[in-house]
Scaffold this active site. Structure first.
Site, PDB file in Angstrom:
ATOM      1  N   GLU A  39      -4.080  -9.204   3.738  1.00 15.25           N
ATOM      2  CA  GLU A  39      -4.787  -8.976   4.793  1.00 15.25           C
ATOM      3  C   GLU A  39      -6.091  -9.786   5.282  1.00 15.25           C
ATOM      4  O   GLU A  39      -6.284 -10.164   6.541  1.00 15.25           O
ATOM      5  CB  GLU A  39      -5.424  -7.396   4.894  1.00 15.25           C
ATOM      6  CG  GLU A  39      -4.312  -6.515   5.184  1.00 15.25           C
ATOM      7  CD  GLU A  39      -3.617  -6.128   3.634  1.00 15.25           C
ATOM      8  OE1 GLU A  39      -3.565  -6.966   2.736  1.00 15.25           O
ATOM      9  OE2 GLU A  39      -2.802  -5.189   3.782  1.00 15.25           O
TER      10      GLU A  39
ATOM     11  N   GLU B 236       0.963  -1.233  -0.038  1.00 11.96           N
ATOM     12  CA  GLU B 236      -0.135   0.034  -0.125  1.00 11.96           C
ATOM     13  C   GLU B 236       0.950   1.208  -0.051  1.00 11.96           C
ATOM     14  O   GLU B 236       0.605   2.269  -0.630  1.00 11.96           O
ATOM     15  CB  GLU B 236      -0.989   0.016   1.260  1.00 11.96           C
ATOM     16  CG  GLU B 236      -1.844  -1.063   1.258  1.00 11.96           C
ATOM     17  CD  GLU B 236      -2.881  -1.123   2.432  1.00 11.96           C
ATOM     18  OE1 GLU B 236      -2.280  -1.577   3.368  1.00 11.96           O
ATOM     19  OE2 GLU B 236      -4.009  -0.922   2.478  1.00 11.96           O
TER      20      GLU B 236
END
Ligand code: T1G
Length: 682
Positions: free
Chosen positions: A124, A104
């Site tokens: 995640e 990210e």
């Protein structure tokens, strides 16, 4: 020591993340990055920056160890926002793994360059959460909604080449990552290339729907998967800052969920398995050739697991027919993998060049590890180990794949018991992750260290067990099945118990499993133990009655359930329920209805109780190994954490009270474990 190192390469700032072993995006790392970006912004001599990982990898994710406490500022989204609002271009240089928050952060930069072989991903969901720093908003802007749903909802890790094809990275280089990144940064001076400024490409609603259905199915409809899809779709319709804020709130609420806590427990428990390997100074023995004795289902599965891990393998069986069946099983498995596109014909060719098979024993003389996987009978195993002992070279290790037999007794009859241990694989051996390494009384530390390294190379989850009946997994499973049989005669029926446990998350209920594996296996075990069974202990005769009636499960078309000819779909059989009713009557039991909660609670308490027994008997050394065993070998739902996790959430007082009640319900023969060691080990 700062976790961020800064140096200037003329007019370009080089920001190196230095937080070994995996450059986790900890609070200190985030603070250091933010300070560096703020310094870049105000320093008029600087024109650009490169962010790169020190050591073996880029940032392989946020620091999961921080997730069980409120997250400290600066939060990662703030760091990324600083990069995007900085007037100068920031290039991200990736190597090793750029996962989760690391990926990210890279998406917040103006360009990404990767070393060949770099792995990128947003894993995640495997931790019960969703990307919390813009992954669900920036990735779709780059690669579209469907592909983002697929990547984020599976947590898949992709290689740099695919990332290049998808437009995630602009360059892949073979060497000189930093030098190439500096060139790229200098080529961008005076420009910004922010993903946030791109609109998410429009996708056909039906394409999004099909990607979503596929993701929900693969992700077992888990909440984090549902939410990830929702967030990615937001990127189509919401301004990015609104999408980012919603994503962050969802991430935060999932992070503190019990499911996320359970998945973090599993994550760290799996890594603890190899601690013994990393902490011990015992040198493991170099393995290159593995001999597998016994070409049955287990033997050929073990041979495939070893071939997949790159070993040279010889499969030996004294019976020609068994050997040719075993070889055929191996060849058919790999042919199906080629047809399924899982591996290429060239890979098969290379792999099968490492595969040989024989029926004469001399050929095992070059093997470094010999794994016996013959018929589960102690005399047969003694015979086989006599042969192995005779032909194996002195430095070879000898392992038995037995599930229940006494490996100390086997070792005692060999020349050198220190080289004998157990490697208990789970069927199908080439697929199941769990493996039990059985440490016998005289097994050398080198053998155990070698077994751990061997298991790691096979991609397995090894748990170390003492040589005790049923080792760890089967011991807990037997107690679980016994408790379910108790509930049968008290008032429940197979379909109710199976459904309660499948709704809790088990892959299959215990009675469906029994039908699948065959009731005769456990029946044989019970008969072998009958002489030593304490008649005062509660014993449920229902499984024996089914076996005596020839109902051995799927293979006979009937077991606890009925199976239509040639089909695996099961149906309830009133005959079985009548057999259960009459068994209850024969014991003078008045049947009562059991709630789903009671069924699940009694099963979980039973598993925790057996885990506590295994700890206090020193059969298992770390309690969390039992959680890893049940998830990776018995279909226990990973997102429920496992017996140790459940005990830790329950607390010792509540657990002890529950075990008292369980003992009353279970009747004579149930032994309440001392839970002190369990709670000390948490
Ligand atoms: N946080 C903290 N510790 C970690 C960690 C992590 N993310 N990953 C690994 N470790 C520890 C691990 O416990 C072990 O510690 C050591 O590092 C070596 O790990 C905001 C919220 C990177 C591929 O899910 O996949 O970012 O046992 O044995 O085999 O949206 O670790 O030595 O004490 O596994 O070389 C997303 C998880 C986080 C990556 C390296 N990231 N890690 O494998 O080493 S959530 C992940 C891995 C997130 C953002 C969200 C692997 C690896 P110890 P290891 P390895």
């Amino acid at each position: 020591m700062s976790k961020i190192k800064i140096h200037h390469d003329a007019d370009v700032m080089v920001i190196t993340v230095d937080n070994p072993p995996i450059n986790a995006g900890s609070t200190e790392v985030r603070q250091g990055l933010l300070d560096a970006i703020n310094a870049l912004d105000v320093d008029r001599k600087l024109t650009a920056a490169v962010i790169i990982g020190g050591g073996t990898t880029f940032i392989a994710g946020s620091d999961i160890k921080e997730f069980s406490q409120p997250l400290m500022e600066p939060h990662l989204p703030l760091v990324i926002a600083a990069i995007e609002s900085c007037s100068k271009p920031v290039v991200c240089a990736l190597h090793g793994a750029a996962l989760g928050g690391g990926f990210e952060l890279a998406l917040g930069c103006d360009a990404r360059i990767a070393l060949e072989g770099t792995v990128l991903g947003l894993p995640e969901v495997t931790l019960g959460i969703i990307p919390g720093a813009g992954g669900t908003q920036r990735l779709p802007r780059l690669i579209g909604v469907e592909k983002s749903i697929e990547l984020i909802c599976t947590g898949a890790r992709i290689k740099a080449d695919l990332a290049l094809q998808l437009g995630i990275v602009s360059q892949v280089v073979k060497t000189d990552l930093l030098a190439n990144a500096l060139v790229l940064a200098r080529s961008m001076i005076g420009t910004k290339n922010r993903i946030r400024d791109i609109a998410t490409p429009i996708s056909a609603p039906e394409a999004i729907a099909s990607a979503s259905q596929k993701a929900l199915k693969a992700g077992k409809n888990r909440p984090q998967v549902q939410k990830a899809i929702e967030m990615v779709c937001n990127s189509l319709v919401l301004p990015i800052d609104e999408g980012l804020s919603i994503e962050r709130n969802v991430f935060q609420s999932l992070r503190v969920s019990s499911e996320a806590k359970a998945l973090r427990h599993q994550f760290f428990s799996e890594r603890k398995l190899f601690k013994a390997l990393s902490e011990s100074d015992t040198k493991a023995i170099e393995l290159s050739q593995i001999a597998v004795i016994g070409a049955g289902t287990m033997g050929s599965g073990i041979a495939m697991a070893c071939l997949n891990a790159g070993y040279a393998v010889i499969l030996l069986d004294q019976h020609e027919a068994a050997l040719s069946n075993g070889v055929k099983r191996v060849e058919q498995y790999y042919e199906s993998r080629v047809q399924g596109g899982k591996i290429s014909p060239a890979q098969i060719c290379e792999l099968l060049q490492r595969f040989s098979h024989a029926s004469n024993w001399e050929l095992i003389a070059s093997a470094d590890l010999i794994i016996e996987a013959v018929f589960e009978d102690i005399e047969v195993k003694h015979e086989v180990f006599k042969k192995i002992d005779r032909y194996a070279k002195d430095g070879a290790l000898l392992a038995s794949n037995t599930s229940y037999l006494d490996i100390d007794a086997i070792a005692e009859k060999t020349k050198n018991p220190s080289r004998v241990f157990g490697l208990h694989f789970f069927s199908p051996a080439q697929i199941m992750k769990l493996i039990e390494i059985i440490r016998c009384k005289k097994t050398s530390p080198a053998a155990i260290a070698t077994g751990l390294g061997f298991a790691k190379r096979l991609g397995k989850m090894p748990i170390i067990s003492a040589n005790s009946f049923g080792f760890i997994g089967n011991r807990i499973y037997a107690a679980y099945r016994r408790q379910c049989e108790f509930m049968l005669e008290e008032g429940a029926y197979p379909e109710q118990i199976d459904k309660a446990l499948e709704d809790y998350g088990f892959a299959m209920g215990p009675f469906a499993v029994a039908d699948l594996s065959g009731l005769d296996i456990a029946w044989g075990m019970r008969k072998s133990l009958a002489a030593s069974r304490n008649p005062a202990h509660r014993y449920v005769g229902i499984p024996d009655s089914l076996c005596l009636a020839g109902r051995l499960g799927r293979k006979t078309g009937a077991g606890y359930y009925l199976y239509a000819e040639g089909s695996n779909s099961k149906s309830i059989d009133p005959i079985v329920n009548e057999m259960i009713d009459s068994a209850s009557r024969a014991k003078g039991l008045t049947r009562r209805s059991l709630s789903t909660d009671e069924i699940v609670e009694r099963v979980l308490l039973t598993m925790i109780n057996e885990t506590a027994h295994l700890l206090s008997e020193n059969v298992v050394t770390q309690a969390s190994d039992c959680d890893v065993a049940l998830v990776n070998g018995y279909g226990f739902p990973r997102w429920q954490g496992g017996p140790t996790f459940i005990a830790s959430e329950m607390g010792q007082e509540k657990l002890d009270q529950g075990l008292q009640e369980l003992a009353l319900a279970s009747g004579p023969g149930f032994v309440i474990a001392n839970t002190d060691m369990l709670f000390k080990s948490l």
